[in-house]
Design a protein around this motif. Structure first.
Motif, PDB file in Angstrom:
ATOM      1  N   MET A 178       0.851  -1.197   0.000  1.00 15.54           N
ATOM      2  CA  MET A 178       0.000   0.000   0.000  1.00 15.54           C
ATOM      3  C   MET A 178       0.884   1.243   0.000  1.00 15.54           C
ATOM      4  SD  MET A 178      -3.083   1.038   2.628  1.00 15.54           S
ATOM      5  CE  MET A 178      -2.068   0.816   4.087  1.00 15.54           C
ATOM      6  N   ARG A 179       0.667   2.087  -0.981  1.00 13.39           N
ATOM      7  CA  ARG A 179       1.430   3.332  -1.092  1.00 13.39           C
ATOM      8  C   ARG A 179       0.641   4.473  -0.446  1.00 13.39           C
ATOM      9  NH1 ARG A 179       4.771   5.227  -6.340  1.00 13.39           N
ATOM     10  NH2 ARG A 179       6.200   3.837  -5.260  1.00 13.39           N
ATOM     11  N   ILE A 180       1.282   5.172   0.488  1.00 14.50           N
ATOM     12  CA  ILE A 180       0.618   6.234   1.244  1.00 14.50           C
ATOM     13  C   ILE A 180       1.294   7.570   0.960  1.00 14.50           C
ATOM     14  CG2 ILE A 180      -0.044   7.076   3.521  1.00 14.50           C
ATOM     15  CD1 ILE A 180      -0.005   4.220   4.528  1.00 14.50           C
ATOM     16  N   GLN A 210       4.870   8.496  11.101  1.00  7.87           N
ATOM     17  CA  GLN A 210       4.934   7.309  11.966  1.00  7.87           C
ATOM     18  C   GLN A 210       3.649   6.485  11.870  1.00  7.87           C
ATOM     19  OE1 GLN A 210       6.609   7.768  16.033  1.00  7.87           O
ATOM     20  NE2 GLN A 210       7.070   9.882  15.432  1.00  7.87           N
ATOM     21  N   ILE A 211       2.516   7.162  11.825  1.00  6.96           N
ATOM     22  CA  ILE A 211       1.242   6.463  11.670  1.00  6.96           C
ATOM     23  C   ILE A 211       1.207   5.719  10.341  1.00  6.96           C
ATOM     24  CG2 ILE A 211      -1.244   6.808  11.348  1.00  6.96           C
ATOM     25  CD1 ILE A 211      -1.018   9.148  13.352  1.00  6.96           C
ATOM     26  N   ALA A 212       1.647   6.395   9.280  1.00  9.72           N
ATOM     27  CA  ALA A 212       1.663   5.771   7.957  1.00  9.72           C
ATOM     28  C   ALA A 212       2.596   4.560   7.929  1.00  9.72           C
ATOM     29  CB  ALA A 212       2.090   6.794   6.906  1.00  9.72           C
ATOM     30  N   ARG A 213       3.750   4.669   8.575  1.00  9.61           N
ATOM     31  CA  ARG A 213       4.719   3.568   8.560  1.00  9.61           C
ATOM     32  C   ARG A 213       4.263   2.376   9.395  1.00  9.61           C
ATOM     33  NH1 ARG A 213       8.811   4.686   5.579  1.00  9.61           N
ATOM     34  NH2 ARG A 213       9.437   6.866   5.194  1.00  9.61           N
ATOM     35  N   ALA A 214       3.290   2.598  10.267  1.00  6.65           N
ATOM     36  CA  ALA A 214       2.695   1.465  10.984  1.00  6.65           C
ATOM     37  C   ALA A 214       1.800   0.638  10.066  1.00  6.65           C
ATOM     38  CB  ALA A 214       1.889   1.968  12.182  1.00  6.65           C
ATOM     39  N   LEU A 215       1.440   1.225   8.925  1.00  7.43           N
ATOM     40  CA  LEU A 215       0.562   0.559   7.963  1.00  7.43           C
ATOM     41  C   LEU A 215       1.275   0.087   6.712  1.00  7.43           C
ATOM     42  CD1 LEU A 215      -2.384   3.141   8.106  1.00  7.43           C
ATOM     43  CD2 LEU A 215      -2.171   1.032   9.418  1.00  7.43           C
ATOM     44  N   SER A 216       2.408   0.747   6.372  1.00  6.17           N
ATOM     45  CA  SER A 216       3.077   0.449   5.102  1.00  6.17           C
ATOM     46  C   SER A 216       4.531   0.916   5.144  1.00  6.17           C
ATOM     47  CB  SER A 216       2.345   1.148   3.952  1.00  6.17           C
ATOM     48  OG  SER A 216       3.051   1.024   2.737  1.00  6.17           O
TER      49      SER A 216
END
Length: 255
Positions: free
Chosen positions: A1-3, A21-27
């Motif tokens: 998944m690209r954010i 940091q929130i994004a890197r917890a997902l992807s």
């Protein structure tokens, strides 16, 4: 998944590090495209008469001399044009974006532009108190952000909907829970015009805020109520602003 992540507080804002940091917890595929300068309150403005300057500040980190709307367009259509992002995150804003704030907010606008581009988009904001203004408690956003986003992304976001998430100004252990809310309405009597004079004696003005003599009790179920009760507020906002109820009345009126 690209954010794709953006904000309205600027490329060096502390909240941008939080949203990363929130994004890197997902992807692991995370890209940052944010305004070069603070763009708070610019709403959904688009730069049409000024050139956009793009600066790479680090690996997958870019600054745009423009608005949050410009940043999302540049990120999706230029920087990531060969592989569009799957999700847009805008924030984490320093300060809540609730009630009428959603009309003025550049944070909301960044997510709105993602929605216009057909991408699931989230606006994230961290409330602060008078005591925590200079150093907001970001831990609530860090703890509750990833699971909320993960659940909503998995369930699917409607094409014309922005998800507006506001975190209360308290430690994660003090958060009462998560509530799906509707947009509230606030007493706007706190707006004021501050008139001053420059060194040459010419007048200039600031739009400012003042404390209310009486604070209204927010209506239960609204974003204002949720934060006052220490809940994380999750508000779906529609891109289509048509007033369906009044449209029917207007149709009958104009026959």
């Amino acid at each position: 998944m690209r954010i794709l992540c953006t904000n309205d507080d600027g490329i060096h804002a502390p909240g941008l590090k939080i949203v990363e940091q929130i994004a890197r917890a997902l992807s692991d595929d995370v890209w940052i495209v944010a305004p070069e300068l603070d763009q708070s309150g610019v709403s959904h403005s688009l730069s049409l008469n000024d050139p956009l300057r793009l600066r790479e500040v680090g690996p997958r980190h870019f600054a745009v001399r423009g608005t949050p709307t410009d940043c999302v367009i540049m990120g999706a259509r230029h920087i990531l044009r060969d592989k569009m992002p799957d999700v847009v995150l805008s924030g984490v804003n320093k300060g809540r974006n609730v009630a009428e704030d959603v009309v003025y907010s550049g944070t909301i606008a960044g997510a709105l532009e993602g929605t216009i581009l057909g991408l699931p988009s989230f606006a994230l904001s961290q409330e602060f108190t008078a005591q925590s203004r200079e150093n907001p408690m970001w831990d609530a956003a860090l703890e509750f952000g990833p699971p909320i986003l993960s659940k909503v992304i998995s369930a699917g976001v409607p094409k014309n909907t922005v998800i507006n998430v506001n975190f209360p100004a308290c430690a994660p252990g003090e958060v009462a829970g998560v509530r799906v809310t509707r947009q509230g309405k606030r007493n706007l009597g706190f707006l004021k015009i501050d008139q001053r004079r420059d060194g040459r004696g010419n007048p200039y003005f600031w739009i400012g805020f003042e404390r209310l003599a009486k604070v209204d009790i927010p209506e239960e179920g609204t974003d204002l109520w949720a934060l006052a009760s220490r809940y994380v507020s999750v508000t779906p906002l529609r891109l289509d602003r048509t007033d369906e109820a009044f449209s029917e009345a207007l149709t009958a009126m104009l026959k």
